[in-house]
Design an enzyme around this catalytic site. Structure first.
Site, PDB file in Angstrom:
ATOM      1  N   ASP A  50       0.819  -1.212   0.000  1.00  0.00           N
ATOM      2  CA  ASP A  50       0.000   0.000   0.000  1.00  0.00           C
ATOM      3  C   ASP A  50       0.850   1.258   0.000  1.00  0.00           C
ATOM      4  OD1 ASP A  50      -2.302  -1.565   0.126  1.00  0.00           O
ATOM      5  OD2 ASP A  50      -2.219  -1.658   2.302  1.00  0.00           O
ATOM      6  N   HIS A  73       6.549  21.408   3.463  1.00  0.00           N
ATOM      7  CA  HIS A  73       5.261  21.694   2.797  1.00  0.00           C
ATOM      8  C   HIS A  73       4.353  20.473   2.895  1.00  0.00           C
ATOM      9  CE1 HIS A  73       7.742  19.862  -0.361  1.00  0.00           C
ATOM     10  NE2 HIS A  73       6.612  19.443  -0.898  1.00  0.00           N
ATOM     11  N   ASP A  77       4.692  13.181   0.011  1.00  0.00           N
ATOM     12  CA  ASP A  77       6.069  12.667   0.026  1.00  0.00           C
ATOM     13  C   ASP A  77       6.951  13.445   1.009  1.00  0.00           C
ATOM     14  OD1 ASP A  77       5.879  14.840  -1.678  1.00  0.00           O
ATOM     15  OD2 ASP A  77       7.518  14.187  -2.977  1.00  0.00           O
ATOM     16  N   HIS A 142       5.899  26.548  -5.013  1.00  0.00           N
ATOM     17  CA  HIS A 142       5.832  25.123  -5.317  1.00  0.00           C
ATOM     18  C   HIS A 142       4.406  24.817  -5.762  1.00  0.00           C
ATOM     19  CE1 HIS A 142       6.927  21.009  -5.402  1.00  0.00           C
ATOM     20  NE2 HIS A 142       6.388  20.640  -4.263  1.00  0.00           N
ATOM     21  N   ASP A 196      16.546  20.693  -4.214  1.00  0.00           N
ATOM     22  CA  ASP A 196      15.568  19.899  -4.980  1.00  0.00           C
ATOM     23  C   ASP A 196      16.065  19.603  -6.402  1.00  0.00           C
ATOM     24  OD1 ASP A 196      13.317  19.052  -6.411  1.00  0.00           O
ATOM     25  OD2 ASP A 196      12.152  20.885  -6.042  1.00  0.00           O
ATOM     26  N   GLY A 368       6.000  21.934 -10.509  1.00  0.00           N
ATOM     27  CA  GLY A 368       6.209  22.736  -9.305  1.00  0.00           C
ATOM     28  C   GLY A 368       7.678  22.803  -8.915  1.00  0.00           C
ATOM     29  N   HIS A 369       8.541  22.240  -9.752  1.00  0.00           N
ATOM     30  CA  HIS A 369       9.966  22.160  -9.414  1.00  0.00           C
ATOM     31  C   HIS A 369      10.815  23.003 -10.371  1.00  0.00           C
ATOM     32  CE1 HIS A 369       9.286  18.781  -6.614  1.00  0.00           C
ATOM     33  NE2 HIS A 369       8.346  18.436  -7.475  1.00  0.00           N
ATOM     34  N   HIS A 391      16.158  15.000  -3.265  1.00  0.00           N
ATOM     35  CA  HIS A 391      14.850  14.910  -3.916  1.00  0.00           C
ATOM     36  C   HIS A 391      14.998  14.577  -5.407  1.00  0.00           C
ATOM     37  CE1 HIS A 391      10.655  15.812  -4.877  1.00  0.00           C
ATOM     38  NE2 HIS A 391      10.427  15.830  -3.590  1.00  0.00           N
ATOM     39  N   ASP A 444       1.378  -2.798   4.299  1.00  0.00           N
ATOM     40  CA  ASP A 444       0.472  -3.653   3.534  1.00  0.00           C
ATOM     41  C   ASP A 444      -0.696  -3.994   4.437  1.00  0.00           C
ATOM     42  OD1 ASP A 444      -0.759  -5.447   1.907  1.00  0.00           O
ATOM     43  OD2 ASP A 444       0.734  -7.030   2.139  1.00  0.00           O
TER      44      ASP A 444
END
Lengths: 556, 556
Positions: A50, A73, A77, A142, A196, A368-369, A391, A444
């Site tokens: 999952d 933010h 992730d 972002h 990033d 957004g990067h 990242h 899971d």
């Protein structure tokens, strides 16, 4: 476990060599702060899993030192592992973030029944001291509002952690990435920049979010029937632009999909999304409106099979049925690995006669990067002594490292790190020190961390070639086989007549059993191995496949 | 089964709603011709499947009528099913194609031990009569040399089948798509156009293959160490450009990967690839050359795990080891579904320190398929009365249908067909008639067509949640359970202590067995069902997953 008071340890536990599960540990003496606590969504290589969490045992084993968790933010992730981590380290550890970030985190913690978390709102431009660390919060653009970069003062010098960012010259909320604060940080001196890398391979700059608004207005102006826009639920600026474009052409907005409903609600409550009650219509009241007066704002931009958009495409959405002439805008880009799923949804919508607009056919999405030129700008503003690209997958880290070298960071001070690597900074040096425990934890169902590589590998094998269970009854007195072996197969393709195949397979096993009996073998392990080998051989001869063979010996 | 002599039936058996396994049947009275016989490569939704064929039972059941198989070009998705089809209809059926197409087909048929196939070479600009059909072969540009479109005269009017095509104004071999022949066909009158839809969503035109050569020359001019270029083995023009760029900077070419070696050999023999023996170096002699004097031409542009490029990335290629500073050019685009695999290889190469150049960072690839403006040009040259978009997923077919309407084909004459639909053309009408048998056939190891949806579904379930086999020994006299049930699990994640879990599961099953015994159940099906239900319920309670449960009852 106390660290020497002269060295800072910077340990990424996720987000390197991958897009997802971002997490970095800062450790100095008896104090530790964690930056971000993200998850990763599993791909087809992880059947049945999952979620994927970073293995944060290193933190859990040192929980007494943990002073705070900083969230840059509100994306999954960067926040998704927070409930799991708090369960291990205790809900008393302060979690710091901006208003919207904490707003989104609150719902997540409630779902996991984390009682009384210590959420501490930070303000951009503000400052917080935590143990030996001082944090300044620098606004960055972002694909979610309220993101911050962290300028971190430590006893061995300053660090800048960008979070996820871009430089948008015309941001929807007017909130620019703070060039002044970044330049000031650079002037103070930054020993380490962590930045990033997502778009490091992309030349030039990432277009402004505002360009999407222009594209949406153009599409909305000419669409003749219903308009459906799918986007990320957390992309509040995108949602704002959809709402604005809808209102401009006199259409009402219908919000559908659980996360889209939740996030727009939170964003409106906290003042990040502006649309009048009057222009929002409940999905159940949509039937009263003619199609040309409606924009449906939906989840499912990643092709998720249970999302609102996928349901519409499959004709099993409760309130929206796609009709020929409808316009569907996919205002997002597929995350790597989701391409097929997104395409499947687009194909179904096309088949229903809808006109599909996506990134490939109109400028309805921007990233957004930051792209390469913006990354170089960041490097030039900060002028770091050392650089760690974060990242990103290995390709992105490599590309970003090359950009850093171009801007003048000395080769020997550019560190492409692996998860679990420890960067040690002292007064005089920056170097990679010994690795710490790290890795992945699979979630899971109800199980967190119990599923390991063996189970994943088993599932992959099962998926490829299926499984055959062969059951042998053995007399517990003399160890001789009783009756016929029983053979049960699943997921195996036979080259013709099933029952003849099964008979032959059983005979082959019976022969093997007779042989082991003649040889006097009574050890179950020996018998099992012999049976496994002979059946595996038989399967290969007959089907050119290697199903998993599970021999079971029953003493009766 | 004889069809009326007044109607032509056009039946696509593959290539619609998908990219792959192209195959179309033309049937008129007692005569039938098949255009293309392609395969599709399976994706993650088809675990363990090697190949997917179109279900061509319709052809096999009418094999007496089959006069010929026309192959438009040598790609697998147009030729790959040929050996399987010929095994069913007999090797005596003539196979028609251009020189290179047949050259590539020959090797494939030999591998499958098809004896004495009747391969008939056609020449572009040439003409062949087959039963009631007349075929003209019109040269078209594509990502393989020697492709043709088919202008087909039939008793009910003319058809144009484009095959796969683009309009390249500066083709590498100087062989243009034949505008004159297409315009002449249009002038004669075309009742039905069937045209390649792959890039119908892409605005503008597809760039010339020659632009890739310019990009390669620029990269080769500055690369300091070894250069590795991965591309499709069948893309002879790309291979030619790699060779030319290599020779231009004084590098030797090393060919690696089985299909790359085979295809370059055939192409050189047949005169489609020009490079002097002197400039080709065997992989085993490469060690004698300094890295800056070598270009390695490799397979693996799709991230195939066993390909030459993947082996290099994993450091297990026999002759090539990637070193920091090497340049790897991915001169291809990932086929949908391969994105992750390609990215995995790029990441590994990046980690080894190579500089990766791909479509996203430099113009090192162009498509072989016409974009929207070219598709409109085709439509305007042919001016068809009716139109069927072929070779594309639903999204591409829809987009292409919209383009056809824009150029003036009447709405009611644009047919978006499904596989197995039959388009019936008579003197006066074009309409969709009844469907014919059609579908997919899976090839898995030695098995062709034995693996069905049940097996695929089983494998998907196994992959998601694993499998539990529960074995119950029953006294054959009184039907009472003997001893403890045996439980074997694979791919299941348990929420904690394994042995406690297993004990509890066995107890639960034992309880169920006691209950069925009390109720006097002796029917194995009843016992199995009860056991399956109670164990499934237990698994759900404890793990929130639903593994496949296979109960086995053994009488002893």
């Amino acid at each position: 476990m106390t660290q020497k008071k002269t060295r800072l340890r910077v340990i990424p536990l996720g987000g390197l060599g991958e897009i997802g599960k971002n997490m970095t540990v800062l450790e100095y003496g008896n104090d530790m702060v964690v930056i971000d606590a993200g998850i990763m969504f599993p791909d087809d290589d992880h059947p049945g899993v999952d979620l994927i969490l970073p293995d944060y045992s290193y933190i859990v084993h040192r929980r007494d030192k943990l002073r705070a968790i900083m969230i840059t933010h509100g994306h999954e992730d960067h926040t998704g592992a927070l409930p799991y981590l708090l369960k291990e380290v205790g809900a008393g550890v302060p979690v710091l973030g901006t208003k919207l970030t904490l707003g989104l985190v609150t719902g997540k913690l409630e779902e996991h029944r984390i009682k009384k978390p210590k959420l501490r709102e930070i303000r951009e431009g503000g400052h917080v001291n935590i143990g030996p660390f001082g944090f300044d919060f620098i606004p960055v653009n972002h694909s979610i509002p309220d993101g911050v970069a962290l300028f971190i003062r430590t006893p061995v010098g300053n660090i800048l952690h960008t979070g996820d960012f871009k430089f948008d010259q015309t941001p929807i909320d007017g909130r620019l990435t703070d060039y002044g604060a970044l330049a000031a940080a650079g002037k103070k001196g930054v020993r380490l920049l962590m930045s990033d890398s997502t778009n490091a391979e992309t030349a030039g700059i990432t277009n402004s979010e505002a360009t999407v608004g222009a594209a949406l207005r153009e599409i909305f102006a000419t669409a003749e029937q219903r308009i459906i826009v799918a986007s990320f639920a957390s992309h509040i600026h995108r949602v704002q632009q959809v709402c604005d474009a809808a209102v401009a052409v006199g259409r009402k907005v219908v919000v559908t999909g659980r996360s889209m409903i939740n996030n727009t609600k939170i964003a409106r409550q906290l003042g990040y999304l502006t649309i009048s009650e009057d222009n929002l219509v409940d999905a159940y009241e949509m039937g009263d409106l003619p199609p040309e007066r409606v924009v449906v704002l939906s989840t499912g931009s990643q092709g998720e099979p249970l999302s609102a958009l996928a349901r519409m495409a499959n004709h099993d959405h409760r309130t929206v049925t796609i009709e020929a002439g409808d316009t569907v805008v996919i205002s997002a880009t597929p995350i790597p690995g989701n391409e097929k799923a997104v395409s499947r949804v687009i194909n179904r919508l096309s088949k229903a006669g809808a006109t599909i607009v996506h990134k490939g056919t109109a400028p309805v999405h921007v990233s957004g990067h930051a792209a390469a030129e913006e990354l170089k700008l960041m490097l030039n503003l900060i002028k770091p002594a050392a650089f760690v690209p974060i990242h990103g997958e290995s390709r992105h880290l490599k590309a970003h490292a090359d950009l850093a070298k171009l801007t003048g960071v000395p080769d020997e001070n550019v560190f492409i790190m692996d998860i679990g690597d420890c960067l040690e900074i002292t007064e005089g040096s920056v170097r990679i020190a010994e690795r710490v425990e790290s890795g992945v934890v699979y979630v899971d169902g109800l199980s967190v961390g119990d599923i390991g590589q063996v189970i994943i590998r088993d599932r992959q094998l099962l998926a490829r070639d299926g499984l055959a269970t062969i059951i042998i009854a053995i007399d517990q007195q003399d160890g001789r086989p009783i009756g016929e072996p029983e053979l049960v197969m699943r997921g195996i393709s036979l080259g013709g007549d099933d029952s003849a195949f099964m008979d032959e397979a059983r005979q082959r096993v019976a022969k093997t059993l007779a042989k082991t009996a003649r040889e006097g073998a009574t050890d179950h392990a020996v018998i099992k191995n012999a049976v496994r080998e002979s059946l595996s051989q038989f399967m290969w001869e007959r089907t050119r496949s290697r199903p998993m063979i599970v021999p079971v010996v029953m003493e009766v």
